[in-house]
Design a protein around this motif. Structure first.
Motif, PDB file in Angstrom:
ATOM      1  N   ARG A 121      23.134 -41.988  14.650  1.00 45.71           N
ATOM      2  CA  ARG A 121      23.913 -42.979  13.917  1.00 45.71           C
ATOM      3  C   ARG A 121      25.115 -42.308  13.265  1.00 45.71           C
ATOM      4  O   ARG A 121      25.049 -41.147  12.847  1.00 45.71           O
ATOM      5  N   GLU A 124      29.755 -41.839   8.620  1.00 47.18           N
ATOM      6  CA  GLU A 124      31.090 -42.029   8.034  1.00 47.18           C
ATOM      7  C   GLU A 124      32.149 -41.626   9.052  1.00 47.18           C
ATOM      8  O   GLU A 124      31.978 -40.642   9.784  1.00 47.18           O
ATOM      9  N   ASP A 133      36.382 -47.140  16.423  1.00 50.60           N
ATOM     10  CA  ASP A 133      35.302 -47.573  15.531  1.00 50.60           C
ATOM     11  C   ASP A 133      34.119 -48.184  16.282  1.00 50.60           C
ATOM     12  O   ASP A 133      33.122 -48.566  15.664  1.00 50.60           O
ATOM     13  N   GLU A 136      30.362 -47.332  15.770  1.00 49.78           N
ATOM     14  CA  GLU A 136      29.490 -47.997  14.792  1.00 49.78           C
ATOM     15  C   GLU A 136      28.570 -48.990  15.496  1.00 49.78           C
ATOM     16  O   GLU A 136      29.015 -49.772  16.347  1.00 49.78           O
ATOM     17  N   ARG A 138      27.280 -51.670  14.341  1.00 49.71           N
ATOM     18  CA  ARG A 138      27.594 -53.066  14.034  1.00 49.71           C
ATOM     19  C   ARG A 138      28.687 -53.619  14.947  1.00 49.71           C
ATOM     20  O   ARG A 138      28.872 -54.833  15.043  1.00 49.71           O
TER      21      ARG A 138
END
Length: 211
Positions: A121, A124, A133, A136, A138
């Motif tokens: 995971r 940051e 991004d 990530e 999500r």
């Protein structure tokens, strides 16, 4: 006039004392709840990189500190040792991909001592929205592509993005970010394989570090 100034000064001092006291009380009252929330958040993250069926110890209480350039920088990283009946079986270890497109990418990887990855995971990053991004969870399932992969020195070339001849997808218009993450996960897993001899000498996390 002096009396008025003194009176106002006393009022301000009393007000400041009351405000400080209330702030201290609120902090002490809410501190356990904040710590509980941090603990739940941390456990949720650890559950994503290390299946709970692997171990029967308190993972958060088995937190250690390690510093090694092979982890991408020279700062302290947290390491959680999963144990089955007191025997270390796997590790969740923080690492840093220092060559991201927009700087350092902090990652945590869960793996056993044979190079089997249970999960990874991103903790940051500062990568470009809409491109980098996607590391990530999500925003994309890409980070799950490490699940159940094995880092084997005999097939090390496969542990790379496809543009470099490996097995992992890169993002359209963004190769630097996934390349950095893939390399960091690979190096972290190789490092985990060397840990069994080091474990007895590791420094335990102190309370401030755990928070």
């Amino acid at each position: 006039m002096l009396n008025i100034i003194r009176k106002n000064g006393v009022i301000l001092a009393i007000f400041a004392a009351i405000t400080t006291g209330l702030t201290a009380i609120i902090h002490e009252v809410t501190k356990p709840a904040i710590q509980d929330q941090r603990s739940l958040t941390r456990q949720n993250l650890l559950d994503q990189v290390l299946p709970s069926k692997l171990y029967n110890n308190n993972l958060q209480s088995s937190c250690y500190i390690i510093r090694n350039p092979e982890l991408g920088d020279n700062i302290e990283h947290r390491l959680y040792i999963a144990k089955k009946d007191e025997k270390p079986v796997a590790v969740a270890l923080e690492t840093t991909a220092s060559n991201g497109y927009s700087g350092n990418i902090k990652i945590i990887v869960g793996a056993n001592f044979n190079g089997l990855i249970y999960g990874a995971r991103v903790l940051e990053h500062h990568e470009t929205p809409g491109l980098g991004d996607k590391i990530e969870l999500r925003l994309s399932n890409w980070i799950n592509s490490f699940h159940d992969k094995i880092v084997d020195k005999h097939h090390i070339a496969n542990f790379a993005v496809k543009k470099d001849g490996g097995d992992f997808d890169q993002f359209t218009g963004a190769t630097i970010t996934p390349r950095a993450v893939v390399n960091a996960v690979k190096n972290n897993t190789l490092f985990i394989k060397t840990l069994p001899e080091t474990i007895p000498h590791l420094k335990k996390c102190n309370k401030n570090t755990e928070e």
